[in-house]
Design a protein around this motif. Structure first.
Motif, short mmCIF file in Angstrom:
data_model
loop_
_atom_site.label_atom_id
_atom_site.label_comp_id
_atom_site.label_asym_id
_atom_site.label_seq_id
_atom_site.Cartn_x
_atom_site.Cartn_y
_atom_site.Cartn_z
N TYR A 96 0.74 -1.17 -0.10
CA TYR A 96 0.31 -0.15 0.00
C TYR A 96 0.92 1.27 -0.11
CZ TYR A 96 -4.53 -2.17 0.62
OH TYR A 96 -5.65 -3.16 0.36
N GLU A 97 0.48 2.26 -0.80
CA GLU A 97 1.06 3.50 -0.70
C GLU A 97 0.04 4.59 -0.56
OE1 GLU A 97 3.74 5.45 -1.13
OE2 GLU A 97 5.31 3.94 -1.23
N PHE A 98 0.04 5.48 0.53
CA PHE A 98 -0.79 6.45 0.95
C PHE A 98 -0.08 7.87 0.65
CE2 PHE A 98 -2.26 2.74 3.68
CZ PHE A 98 -3.50 2.76 3.37
N VAL A 99 -0.53 8.51 -0.46
CA VAL A 99 0.12 9.57 -1.00
C VAL A 99 -0.83 10.96 -0.57
CG1 VAL A 99 1.46 8.49 -2.50
CG2 VAL A 99 -0.63 9.60 -3.26
N ASP A 100 -0.08 11.92 -0.26
CA ASP A 100 -0.82 13.35 0.00
C ASP A 100 -1.61 13.82 -1.05
OD1 ASP A 100 -0.18 13.14 2.72
OD2 ASP A 100 1.88 14.02 2.72
N THR A 101 -1.15 13.80 -2.49
CA THR A 101 -1.46 14.42 -3.77
C THR A 101 -2.78 14.21 -3.81
OG1 THR A 101 0.90 14.11 -4.43
CG2 THR A 101 -0.87 14.68 -6.05
N LEU A 102 -3.80 15.04 -4.10
CA LEU A 102 -5.14 14.96 -4.46
C LEU A 102 -5.18 14.27 -6.09
CD1 LEU A 102 -6.72 18.23 -3.47
CD2 LEU A 102 -6.53 16.04 -2.29
N TRP A 103 -5.94 13.32 -6.26
CA TRP A 103 -5.90 12.69 -7.67
C TRP A 103 -5.86 13.57 -8.83
CZ3 TRP A 103 -4.66 8.20 -9.64
CH2 TRP A 103 -5.18 8.03 -10.86
N PRO A 104 -6.47 14.59 -9.09
CA PRO A 104 -6.14 15.44 -10.20
C PRO A 104 -4.84 15.82 -10.15
CG PRO A 104 -8.46 16.11 -9.38
CD PRO A 104 -7.46 15.15 -8.16
N ASP A 105 -3.95 15.92 -9.29
CA ASP A 105 -2.57 16.40 -9.31
C ASP A 105 -1.60 15.20 -9.32
OD1 ASP A 105 -3.19 19.04 -9.25
OD2 ASP A 105 -3.24 19.15 -6.97
N PHE A 106 -2.07 14.00 -9.67
CA PHE A 106 -1.37 12.78 -9.39
C PHE A 106 -0.94 12.43 -10.81
CE2 PHE A 106 -0.29 8.06 -9.34
CZ PHE A 106 0.41 8.10 -7.85
N THR A 107 0.57 13.02 -11.08
CA THR A 107 0.95 13.03 -12.53
C THR A 107 1.80 11.60 -12.74
OG1 THR A 107 3.04 14.04 -11.77
CG2 THR A 107 1.16 15.52 -12.57
N ARG A 108 2.08 11.49 -13.91
CA ARG A 108 2.75 10.20 -14.22
C ARG A 108 4.24 10.42 -13.29
NH1 ARG A 108 4.74 7.57 -20.08
NH2 ARG A 108 7.03 6.88 -19.06
N ALA A 109 4.60 11.40 -13.23
CA ALA A 109 6.06 11.58 -12.65
C ALA A 109 5.73 11.38 -10.99
CB ALA A 109 6.62 13.08 -12.60
N LYS A 110 4.67 11.49 -10.43
CA LYS A 110 4.23 11.16 -9.19
C LYS A 110 4.19 9.56 -9.10
CE LYS A 110 2.40 15.50 -7.53
NZ LYS A 110 3.61 15.88 -6.65
N PHE A 111 3.53 9.02 -10.07
CA PHE A 111 3.45 7.68 -10.26
C PHE A 111 4.64 6.82 -10.24
CE2 PHE A 111 1.15 4.27 -13.26
CZ PHE A 111 1.46 3.39 -12.10
N GLU A 112 5.70 7.46 -11.12
CA GLU A 112 7.01 6.80 -11.30
C GLU A 112 7.67 7.01 -9.76
OE1 GLU A 112 9.47 7.68 -14.61
OE2 GLU A 112 7.64 8.43 -15.62
N GLU A 113 7.54 7.75 -9.06
CA GLU A 113 7.89 7.77 -7.67
C GLU A 113 7.66 6.88 -7.11
OE1 GLU A 113 7.31 11.83 -6.03
OE2 GLU A 113 8.43 13.02 -7.56
#
Length: 242
Positions: A208-225
């Protein structure tokens, strides 16, 4: 890493998303919540397009839960319209990209037009294999298990299944996801740290990964992180290293 994973460890084959934060994204901008949902739908396109390049074969998104009917009638109606428009506008793009679309969840409460569009895009993309997109619509993990148990019980009552032969491998054959591999990684956006009744059985050994970013701001770059962090994890499935 260009593939978004550790060079020494394989990346996840199946990633599931709890796409949280659309409404808050819009409210932070003083806009209606539905605007956030539309922005979230555009983000789905970017993430799904990136999956084959990042080595992700299966992606499952939590679009509407069995609990989401509790929202205002205006928001629910707007979401249903958004789902219909998404299927109509994205069908040919998904077909050309080689993406196969499936839906999980209880379709009975959905309107006839939406159910027809769901059937259409599933049939249209049925032979695609480059990426497998599963959309959880009117889905709840407990509801899924309850429906699966009813089907299993009917088979027992009809003499098609021996109760003594039931194992932990039996019930998955009755789940909505019976043709899919279990998720390796579940990502929830918006900073909330709960699983919200999503893929309860299937995610028993998911990371599991709980990230602070709101979904509309979850870019490909954040996905790669997130994929990079997954690559550094030691997945033992209850065992230990020799």
């Amino acid at each position: 890493m260009s593939k978004g994973v550790s060079a020494s460890r394989p990346g996840p084959r199946h990633v599931a998303f709890i796409m949280d934060g659309n409404g808050r994204w819009a409210e932070q901008r003083g806009r209606p919540r539905l605007l956030g949902h539309r922005a979230g739908a555009r983000r789905v396109r970017e993430i799904v397009e990136s999956c084959p390049e990042l080595g992700v074969e299966y992606v499952t998104i939590f679009a509407f839960s069995t609990e989401n009917w509790k929202r205002t009638q205006a928001e629910v109606s707007g979401l249903m319209t958004l789902f219909r428009r998404y299927i109509e506008s994205e069908a040919q793009t998904l077909l050309k990209q080689g993406t196969r679309v499936r839906f999980i969840g209880d379709r009975l409460r959905l309107d006839k037009k939406l159910r027809g569009l769901m059937d259409m895009i599933e049939a249209l993309t049925a032979h695609n294999v480059r990426c497998h997109l599963t959309i959880a619509l009117n889905y709840g993990g407990r509801d899924e298990v309850a429906r699966a148990t009813k089907r299993l019980a009917r088979d027992v009552a009809d003499g098609k299944l021996d109760p003594d032969a039931i194992t932990d491998e039996t019930l998955p054959r009755y789940l909505d996801t019976h043709v899919l591999p279990d998720p390796d990684l579940v990502i929830r956006t918006s900073g909330e740290a709960r699983i919200s009744n999503f893929l309860l059985w299937q995610s028993a050994y998911a990371e599991y990964e709980f990230v602070d970013t709101l979904w509309p701001d979850f870019t490909r770059a954040k996905f790669e992180e997130v994929l990079d962090r997954y690559g550094s994890r030691d997945r033992r499935f209850g065992g230990v290293k020799a």
